[in-house]
Each structure stands twice: as C-alpha cells, then as structure tokens.
Design a protein around this motif. Structure first.
Motif, PDB file in Angstrom:
ATOM      1  N   ILE A  71       0.873  -1.178   0.000  1.00 36.17           N
ATOM      2  CA  ILE A  71       0.000   0.000   0.000  1.00 36.17           C
ATOM      3  C   ILE A  71       0.905   1.221   0.000  1.00 36.17           C
ATOM      4  N   PRO A  72       0.681   2.180  -0.914  1.00 37.69           N
ATOM      5  CA  PRO A  72       1.537   3.374  -0.953  1.00 37.69           C
ATOM      6  C   PRO A  72       1.408   4.212   0.316  1.00 37.69           C
ATOM      7  N   VAL A  73       2.545   4.742   0.773  1.00 35.15           N
ATOM      8  CA  VAL A  73       2.576   5.681   1.898  1.00 35.15           C
ATOM      9  C   VAL A  73       3.429   6.875   1.477  1.00 35.15           C
ATOM     10  N   ILE A  74       3.312   7.985   2.195  1.00 37.29           N
ATOM     11  CA  ILE A  74       4.079   9.188   1.856  1.00 37.29           C
ATOM     12  C   ILE A  74       5.576   8.867   1.899  1.00 37.29           C
ATOM     13  N   GLY A  75       6.290   9.262   0.852  1.00 38.13           N
ATOM     14  CA  GLY A  75       7.715   9.025   0.758  1.00 38.13           C
ATOM     15  C   GLY A  75       8.099   7.748   0.034  1.00 38.13           C
ATOM     16  N   SER A  76       7.129   6.868  -0.238  1.00 37.25           N
ATOM     17  CA  SER A  76       7.486   5.626  -0.924  1.00 37.25           C
ATOM     18  C   SER A  76       7.637   5.854  -2.423  1.00 37.25           C
ATOM     19  N   GLU A  77       8.547   5.083  -3.022  1.00 35.52           N
ATOM     20  CA  GLU A  77       8.758   5.144  -4.465  1.00 35.52           C
ATOM     21  C   GLU A  77       7.805   4.150  -5.118  1.00 35.52           C
ATOM     22  N   ILE A 135       6.089   5.024 -15.409  1.00 34.98           N
ATOM     23  CA  ILE A 135       6.909   6.034 -14.743  1.00 34.98           C
ATOM     24  C   ILE A 135       7.252   5.609 -13.318  1.00 34.98           C
ATOM     25  N   ARG A 136       8.386   6.123 -12.830  1.00 35.23           N
ATOM     26  CA  ARG A 136       8.787   5.959 -11.431  1.00 35.23           C
ATOM     27  C   ARG A 136       8.531   7.296 -10.762  1.00 35.23           C
ATOM     28  N   ALA A 137       7.854   7.288  -9.616  1.00 34.15           N
ATOM     29  CA  ALA A 137       7.503   8.533  -8.926  1.00 34.15           C
ATOM     30  C   ALA A 137       7.568   8.324  -7.421  1.00 34.15           C
ATOM     31  N   GLU A 138       7.369   9.421  -6.688  1.00 30.17           N
ATOM     32  CA  GLU A 138       7.362   9.383  -5.223  1.00 30.17           C
ATOM     33  C   GLU A 138       6.003   9.858  -4.732  1.00 30.17           C
ATOM     34  N   VAL A 139       5.470   9.185  -3.717  1.00 26.76           N
ATOM     35  CA  VAL A 139       4.197   9.605  -3.116  1.00 26.76           C
ATOM     36  C   VAL A 139       4.479  10.823  -2.238  1.00 26.76           C
ATOM     37  N   ILE A 140       3.841  11.972  -2.543  1.00 19.64           N
ATOM     38  CA  ILE A 140       4.083  13.188  -1.755  1.00 19.64           C
ATOM     39  C   ILE A 140       2.901  13.533  -0.856  1.00 19.64           C
ATOM     40  N   SER A 141       1.729  12.929  -1.128  1.00 17.92           N
ATOM     41  CA  SER A 141       0.549  13.206  -0.306  1.00 17.92           C
ATOM     42  C   SER A 141      -0.448  12.082  -0.514  1.00 17.92           C
ATOM     43  N   LEU A 142      -1.242  11.825   0.518  1.00 15.99           N
ATOM     44  CA  LEU A 142      -2.296  10.821   0.369  1.00 15.99           C
ATOM     45  C   LEU A 142      -3.458  11.369  -0.452  1.00 15.99           C
ATOM     46  N   GLY A 143      -3.389  12.654  -0.805  1.00 19.28           N
ATOM     47  CA  GLY A 143      -4.344  13.244  -1.736  1.00 19.28           C
ATOM     48  C   GLY A 143      -5.772  13.235  -1.226  1.00 19.28           C
ATOM     49  N   ASP A 144      -6.683  13.022  -2.163  1.00 18.96           N
ATOM     50  CA  ASP A 144      -8.099  12.978  -1.780  1.00 18.96           C
ATOM     51  C   ASP A 144      -8.535  11.519  -1.659  1.00 18.96           C
ATOM     52  N   GLN A 145      -9.818  11.290  -1.572  1.00 16.97           N
ATOM     53  CA  GLN A 145     -10.314   9.922  -1.399  1.00 16.97           C
ATOM     54  C   GLN A 145     -10.071   9.056  -2.623  1.00 16.97           C
ATOM     55  N   ARG A 146      -9.889   9.681  -3.780  1.00 10.80           N
ATOM     56  CA  ARG A 146      -9.760   8.912  -5.015  1.00 10.80           C
ATOM     57  C   ARG A 146      -8.315   8.646  -5.416  1.00 10.80           C
ATOM     58  N   SER A 147      -7.396   9.551  -5.160  1.00  9.90           N
ATOM     59  CA  SER A 147      -6.052   9.443  -5.728  1.00  9.90           C
ATOM     60  C   SER A 147      -4.951   9.886  -4.777  1.00  9.90           C
ATOM     61  N   TYR A 148      -3.790   9.214  -4.887  1.00  6.70           N
ATOM     62  CA  TYR A 148      -2.570   9.654  -4.225  1.00  6.70           C
ATOM     63  C   TYR A 148      -1.937  10.740  -5.092  1.00  6.70           C
ATOM     64  N   TYR A 149      -1.270  11.718  -4.467  1.00  4.46           N
ATOM     65  CA  TYR A 149      -0.526  12.719  -5.223  1.00  4.46           C
ATOM     66  C   TYR A 149       0.924  12.264  -5.322  1.00  4.46           C
ATOM     67  N   LEU A 150       1.455  12.290  -6.551  1.00  2.00           N
ATOM     68  CA  LEU A 150       2.803  11.811  -6.816  1.00  2.00           C
ATOM     69  C   LEU A 150       3.653  12.920  -7.416  1.00  2.00           C
ATOM     70  N   ALA A 151       4.981  12.771  -7.313  1.00  2.00           N
ATOM     71  CA  ALA A 151       5.907  13.744  -7.900  1.00  2.00           C
ATOM     72  C   ALA A 151       7.026  13.007  -8.621  1.00  2.00           C
ATOM     73  N   THR A 152       7.530  13.643  -9.689  1.00  2.00           N
ATOM     74  CA  THR A 152       8.676  13.108 -10.429  1.00  2.00           C
ATOM     75  C   THR A 152       9.798  14.147 -10.450  1.00  2.00           C
ATOM     76  N   THR A 153       9.904  14.937  -9.383  1.00  2.00           N
ATOM     77  CA  THR A 153      10.866  16.043  -9.352  1.00  2.00           C
ATOM     78  C   THR A 153      12.312  15.578  -9.213  1.00  2.00           C
ATOM     79  N   LYS A 154      12.566  14.403  -8.647  1.00  2.00           N
ATOM     80  CA  LYS A 154      13.939  13.906  -8.505  1.00  2.00           C
ATOM     81  C   LYS A 154      14.454  13.395  -9.842  1.00  2.00           C
ATOM     82  N   ASN A 155      15.775  13.427 -10.011  1.00  2.00           N
ATOM     83  CA  ASN A 155      16.384  12.973 -11.267  1.00  2.00           C
ATOM     84  C   ASN A 155      16.060  11.519 -11.593  1.00  2.00           C
ATOM     85  N   GLU A 156      15.989  10.670 -10.549  1.00  2.00           N
ATOM     86  CA  GLU A 156      15.751   9.247 -10.801  1.00  2.00           C
ATOM     87  C   GLU A 156      14.276   8.923 -11.060  1.00  2.00           C
TER      88      GLU A 156
END
Length: 195
Positions: A71-77, A135-156
């Motif tokens: 299950i995705p959590v904040i900070g997980s790839e 894509i590879r991304a990082e979970v930055i927020s649990l978002g709303d009830q429907r979706s996690y918010y993700l980011a691809t700001t890191k080089n990897e």
C-alpha cells in the motif's frame, strides 16, 4: 501447466503470436504478445489437437501475484502506468510500491507543478508523459479519497518505459527526450535517470 514461470511487468514482451495463443493479462501488437498487468508469466500446454484442428498452440497468460501486496505511503517510491492526461495533471495506476506489487492498482495523480523541481511554469504535460508510459515517482501526499498525489521532481523519477507511435520501445537520449531506435524519431518525455 508447463513452461517456465517468471515475474513480468506491463509492456514486457512474452513471445511470438504465431507460436502462442494470447491469454488473460496479455495483449498482442505487431505479431508479439505483451504483458498488460504485473504478475507471473505462465505457459499452458495446448490441448491434444482435434481432427479438425491440428494447429493447437500453447497459451501464454499472466497470473496476478497476490502472495503479498503493498500500500503506498508518503515518501514511498512507486511504479505507475499513465492512464489519461489533461493539461494540468496525469492520472496513473500505481502498480508497485518499492519492489512489491500492489494487489490491485491504486489511483494516483501527477500534477503539472510536481513534474520537475525547476522551471515549473515552463512544464507542459504533453512533453512529459503520454498514456501508456511506465513512470517511477514518489508519493508526496495521500491526496483525496480517489487518488494519491505523486511527484517526479527527482532525477531518478520520470518515464522508464515508453513506446513510440510506431509501437517500438524507446530509449532515453537526454533527460527530456526519448528516441525510437528503429525509426530514429524522437519524442519529448521527462525521463528518469538510469544508474
């Protein structure tokens, strides 16, 4: 059942359509069978041929792995497939957390401001991702009830697998471009840095 068993990810080439029947969890394109889900490749022997059908082929299918799930959590790839896009965000299906597959796809969103760390006002969604990209991304927020918010700001983080308009697997040639090795056509992407 017979044949080898191996873990596969979406878009992985499994075999030739002329040698196998495409089963569940697969799709066929340009004479090749590919995995459409995360799971285990299984080859099932063909039934004994009937008098009218002497061309029975073994069936290739992908079985979802449900031995353990994440299950995705904040900070997980996470590893995701881009499902649809609009100018402000890309909707994705989260398939893996770290190296552990999800039992079912979780919904995620990569907003345009979360694609790059710099020059955020110049980012265009169409030049970063396309539907079908992995894509590879990082979970930055649990978002709303429907979706996690993700980011691809890191080089990897960014696109790790993409197909060209011609259906060929593309290779990154810079951090913002991928090329079809056969047609030499280039397409814009926010590429993940490979180590």
């Amino acid at each position: 059942m017979s044949g080898g068993i191996e873990s596969v990810t979406p878009g992985r080439r499994l075999g030739l359509a002329e040698e196998y029947e495409a089963g569940s969890g697969t799709y066929t394109r340009n004479g090749m069978i590919y995995s459409s889900i995360l799971g285990t490749k299984v080859v099932e022997k063909a039934e004994e041929p009937k008098e009218t059908d002497s061309q029975s082929k073994p069936t290739l299918y992908v079985k979802r792995s449900n031995a353990k799930f994440a299950i995705p959590v904040i900070g997980s790839e996470v590893l995701c497939r881009v499902v649809r896009m609009n100018p402000r965000a890309a909707s994705v299906a989260i398939m893996m957390v770290g190296s552990t597959p999800c039992q079912e796809d979780f919904q995620g969103v990569v907003r345009v401001q979360d694609i790059r760390a710099t020059e955020k006002d110049l980012v265009q969604m169409i030049n970063s991702f396309r539907p079908g990209d992995i894509i590879r991304a990082e979970v930055i927020s649990l978002g709303d009830q429907r979706s996690y918010y993700l980011a691809t700001t890191k080089n990897e983080h960014g696109v790790i697998f993409a197909q060209s308009a011609a259906g060929n697997t593309m290779v990154p040639i810079s951090w913002e471009e991928m090329q079809d090795p056969k047609t030499k056509d280039t397409e814009k992407r926010k590429c993940a840095k490979t180590f």
